[in-house]
Enzyme design. Sequence first.
Site, PDB file in Angstrom:
ATOM      1  N   PHE A   1      -1.889  15.978   4.280  1.00 50.83           N
ATOM      2  CA  PHE A   1      -2.218  15.370   2.999  1.00 50.83           C
ATOM      3  C   PHE A   1      -0.943  15.390   2.163  1.00 50.83           C
ATOM      4  CE2 PHE A   1      -3.756  14.797  -1.245  1.00 50.83           C
ATOM      5  CZ  PHE A   1      -4.703  13.801  -1.060  1.00 50.83           C
ATOM      6  N   VAL A   2      -0.498  14.236   1.723  1.00 51.51           N
ATOM      7  CA  VAL A   2       0.772  14.157   1.009  1.00 51.51           C
ATOM      8  C   VAL A   2       0.586  13.653  -0.420  1.00 51.51           C
ATOM      9  CG1 VAL A   2       2.219  13.916   3.071  1.00 51.51           C
ATOM     10  CG2 VAL A   2       1.214  11.872   2.037  1.00 51.51           C
TER      11      VAL A   2
ATOM     12  N   ARG B   1       1.575  12.252  -8.951  1.00 48.25           N
ATOM     13  CA  ARG B   1       2.005  10.872  -8.710  1.00 48.25           C
ATOM     14  C   ARG B   1       3.447  10.639  -9.155  1.00 48.25           C
ATOM     15  NH1 ARG B   1      -2.443   7.658  -7.368  1.00 48.25           N
ATOM     16  NH2 ARG B   1      -4.412   8.115  -8.402  1.00 48.25           N
TER      17      ARG B   1
ATOM     18  N   ASP C   1      -1.523  10.906  -4.992  1.00 44.91           N
ATOM     19  CA  ASP C   1      -2.059  11.998  -5.820  1.00 44.91           C
ATOM     20  C   ASP C   1      -2.949  12.953  -5.056  1.00 44.91           C
ATOM     21  OD1 ASP C   1      -4.185   9.995  -5.536  1.00 44.91           O
ATOM     22  OD2 ASP C   1      -5.275  11.268  -6.940  1.00 44.91           O
TER      23      ASP C   1
ATOM     24  N   GLU D   1       0.844  -1.210   0.000  1.00 43.96           N
ATOM     25  CA  GLU D   1       0.000   0.000   0.000  1.00 43.96           C
ATOM     26  C   GLU D   1       0.866   1.242   0.000  1.00 43.96           C
ATOM     27  OE1 GLU D   1      -3.245   1.038   0.400  1.00 43.96           O
ATOM     28  OE2 GLU D   1      -4.234  -0.151   1.951  1.00 43.96           O
TER      29      GLU D   1
END
Length: 175
Positions: free
Chosen positions: A150-151, A163, A157, A97
């Site tokens: 939030f990365v 990405r 993405d 993941e």
Amino acid sequence: MENYELKEIIGEKQIKEKILVLSEKINSFFQNSSFIAIGVLKGALFFMADLIPHLRNCETYDFIQAKSYEGSESTGSIKILKEPSTLLENKNVLVIEDILDTGITATAIKDYLLKKGAKNIYFCALLDKPSRRIKQIVPDFCGFVIDNYFVVGYGLDYEEKFREKRGIYIFKLKD
Ligand code: IMP
Ligand code: MG
């Protein structure tokens, strides 16, 4: 896109070094037993491609893709968009993941793989955001624990963007 800010928190070199450490842990954990790696699309693509060449007992690899049902994030219902075609009956499975956030996706994937007859399911996550966890799940192998940001980058993405970046960046919209 709107005005945004990116701030690098993990560089390319740090990621590559961490992959070596993780692969040693995975190799010593599996010793002489083999496993099937299942990458969670799309975010795990780069991590998986960099990690797998270092894994000794990876029989084969496949992919799974999952999506939260629209507007039902809190209920935790997940739709499987792409199923692995590899037979998983009685196999050790290592799920790869990009990030464990609420844990909803990972829990749903685990339930799905158990239904497919997998013998043991292990999780390897590049990133872990434990502060946001809703479903109690702990990765068996984890690259970096991060705060509630939030990365993006290295597969992750924001609305399908960033990405391709080589490092991990905090993403912020500017007002
Ligand atoms: P969970 O079901 O909440 O654990 O979320 C898992 C999925 O949400 C990940 O596989 C990512 O695709 C996405 N996600 C969670 N946090 C982030 C983030 O900080 N950046 C980009 N995607 C994220
Ligand atoms: Mg995403």
